[in-house]
Design a protein around this motif. Structure first.
Motif, PDB file in Angstrom:
ATOM      1  N   GLN A   1       0.833  -1.202   0.000  1.00 39.76           N
ATOM      2  CA  GLN A   1       0.000   0.000   0.000  1.00 39.76           C
ATOM      3  C   GLN A   1       0.869   1.255   0.000  1.00 39.76           C
ATOM      4  O   GLN A   1       0.595   2.215  -0.726  1.00 39.76           O
ATOM      5  N   LYS A   2       1.937   1.245   0.790  1.00 40.25           N
ATOM      6  CA  LYS A   2       2.840   2.389   0.843  1.00 40.25           C
ATOM      7  C   LYS A   2       3.552   2.590  -0.495  1.00 40.25           C
ATOM      8  O   LYS A   2       3.765   3.729  -0.931  1.00 40.25           O
ATOM      9  N   ILE A   3       3.895   1.502  -1.170  1.00 37.56           N
ATOM     10  CA  ILE A   3       4.528   1.598  -2.489  1.00 37.56           C
ATOM     11  C   ILE A   3       3.581   2.261  -3.486  1.00 37.56           C
ATOM     12  O   ILE A   3       3.986   3.115  -4.279  1.00 37.56           O
ATOM     13  N   ARG A   4       2.298   1.904  -3.423  1.00 32.47           N
ATOM     14  CA  ARG A   4       1.316   2.516  -4.328  1.00 32.47           C
ATOM     15  C   ARG A   4       1.173   4.013  -4.056  1.00 32.47           C
ATOM     16  O   ARG A   4       1.119   4.820  -4.998  1.00 32.47           O
ATOM     17  N   VAL A   5       1.111   4.385  -2.778  1.00 33.95           N
ATOM     18  CA  VAL A   5       1.004   5.802  -2.411  1.00 33.95           C
ATOM     19  C   VAL A   5       2.244   6.557  -2.891  1.00 33.95           C
ATOM     20  O   VAL A   5       2.149   7.649  -3.454  1.00 33.95           O
ATOM     21  N   ARG A   6       3.400   5.943  -2.654  1.00 37.41           N
ATOM     22  CA  ARG A   6       4.678   6.550  -3.040  1.00 37.41           C
ATOM     23  C   ARG A   6       4.743   6.785  -4.544  1.00 37.41           C
ATOM     24  O   ARG A   6       5.133   7.860  -5.014  1.00 37.41           O
ATOM     25  N   ASN A   7       4.385   5.778  -5.312  1.00 38.06           N
ATOM     26  CA  ASN A   7       4.448   5.890  -6.775  1.00 38.06           C
ATOM     27  C   ASN A   7       3.486   6.951  -7.298  1.00 38.06           C
ATOM     28  O   ASN A   7       3.794   7.661  -8.266  1.00 38.06           O
ATOM     29  N   LYS A   8       2.319   7.085  -6.642  1.00 36.63           N
ATOM     30  CA  LYS A   8       1.346   8.101  -7.048  1.00 36.63           C
ATOM     31  C   LYS A   8       1.907   9.496  -6.815  1.00 36.63           C
ATOM     32  O   LYS A   8       1.760  10.387  -7.660  1.00 36.63           O
ATOM     33  N   GLU A   9       2.580   9.700  -5.665  1.00 35.94           N
ATOM     34  CA  GLU A   9       3.160  10.995  -5.352  1.00 35.94           C
ATOM     35  C   GLU A   9       4.289  11.346  -6.319  1.00 35.94           C
ATOM     36  O   GLU A   9       4.418  12.493  -6.753  1.00 35.94           O
ATOM     37  N   PHE A  10       5.115  10.349  -6.655  1.00 37.10           N
ATOM     38  CA  PHE A  10       6.200  10.617  -7.594  1.00 37.10           C
ATOM     39  C   PHE A  10       5.666  10.893  -8.997  1.00 37.10           C
ATOM     40  O   PHE A  10       6.269  11.655  -9.762  1.00 37.10           O
ATOM     41  N   GLY A  11       4.521  10.303  -9.349  1.00 37.56           N
ATOM     42  CA  GLY A  11       3.887  10.630 -10.622  1.00 37.56           C
ATOM     43  C   GLY A  11       3.437  12.076 -10.656  1.00 37.56           C
ATOM     44  O   GLY A  11       3.598  12.771 -11.671  1.00 37.56           O
ATOM     45  N   LYS A  12       2.905  12.562  -9.542  1.00 40.25           N
ATOM     46  CA  LYS A  12       2.519  13.972  -9.420  1.00 40.25           C
ATOM     47  C   LYS A  12       3.744  14.864  -9.510  1.00 40.25           C
ATOM     48  O   LYS A  12       3.719  15.921 -10.155  1.00 40.25           O
ATOM     49  N   LEU A  13       4.828  14.422  -8.900  1.00 38.91           N
ATOM     50  CA  LEU A  13       6.067  15.195  -8.914  1.00 38.91           C
ATOM     51  C   LEU A  13       6.618  15.334 -10.329  1.00 38.91           C
ATOM     52  O   LEU A  13       7.126  16.389 -10.713  1.00 38.91           O
TER      53      LEU A  13
END
Length: 217
Positions: A177-189
């Motif tokens: 779950q944390k990996i999914r959240v992390r990847n979403k934030e980096f996509g925004k970045l």
């Protein structure tokens, strides 16, 4: 996570001569005033370059940790310690760049006031200079939002790595779950970096036009 290419402000290689106002006082040409911001940006450029370096190192390490973490009884402590170093280095460089950008932001209003006092510049030159200042303001806003999201991404990385420590009870569902959240934030970045780079390219182009206008006087 992808490595984000950065667009730098192009430093102007010439300093135009001071001009005299109607009262005989020396005045800086509009291009000189605007390029005070460019000069202040050089350290930001260096910091972003270093961040990209550590980001590349961290990407390789991140992929290695995910692969190694699937092995039974794998010891990730030394790799996680190294990941912490990369996180801290990027955070420090990012915060330094943010401080410089905020200092540059404080210069915008005085520069705008100085432009209004120039008595020898053509109206089209002053208009171009004001347009560039507005572009720089937009660029500051984009960078500060970028820095905020990047810090959140670093927090996500830190939390993910902490969940993989040997003194933490392993929970695969929470890690995924944390990996999914992390990847979403980096996509925004990634999108914020793209916006920042576009604004920088536009600034460089318009600033070059201002220099040409000054040199033709």
């Amino acid at each position: 996570m992808s490595i984000r290419r950065k667009a730098f402000l192009v430093a102007v290689g010439i300093i135009l001569m001071l001009m005299l106002s109607a009262c005989g006082d020396p005045q800086e040409p509009a291009a000189n005033l605007v390029n005070q911001l460019v000069i202040g940006d050089q350290q930001i450029n260096e910091n972003l370059d270093e961040i990209a370096h550590y980001e590349s190192e961290d990407l390789d390490l991140y992929e290695w940790i995910l692969v190694k973490g699937k092995e039974k009884n794998s010891d990730l402590e030394s790799d996680l310690d190294k990941a912490d170093v990369y996180i801290n280095k990027r955070r420090n460089l990012l915060n330094q760049a943010q401080t410089i950008m905020e200092q540059n932001q404080e210069q915008i209003s005085p520069i705008r006031s100085s432009l209004k006092k120039l008595s020898f510049e053509k109206e089209e030159t002053l208009t171009q200079a004001q347009t560039i200042l507005e572009l720089y303001e937009s660029r500051v806003t984009a960078f500060l939002e970028l820095a905020s999201v990047y810090n959140q991404c670093l927090d996500d990385d830190q939390q993910l790595y902490d969940m993989m420590r040997k003194n933490v009870e392993p929970n695969l569902e929470k890690i995924q779950q944390k990996i999914r959240v992390r990847n979403k934030e980096f996509g925004k970045l990634d999108k914020l970096f793209e916006q920042f780079n576009q604004l920088t390219d536009t600034f460089n182009n318009d600033n070059s036009i201002l220099i040409e206008m000054e040199q033709k006087k």
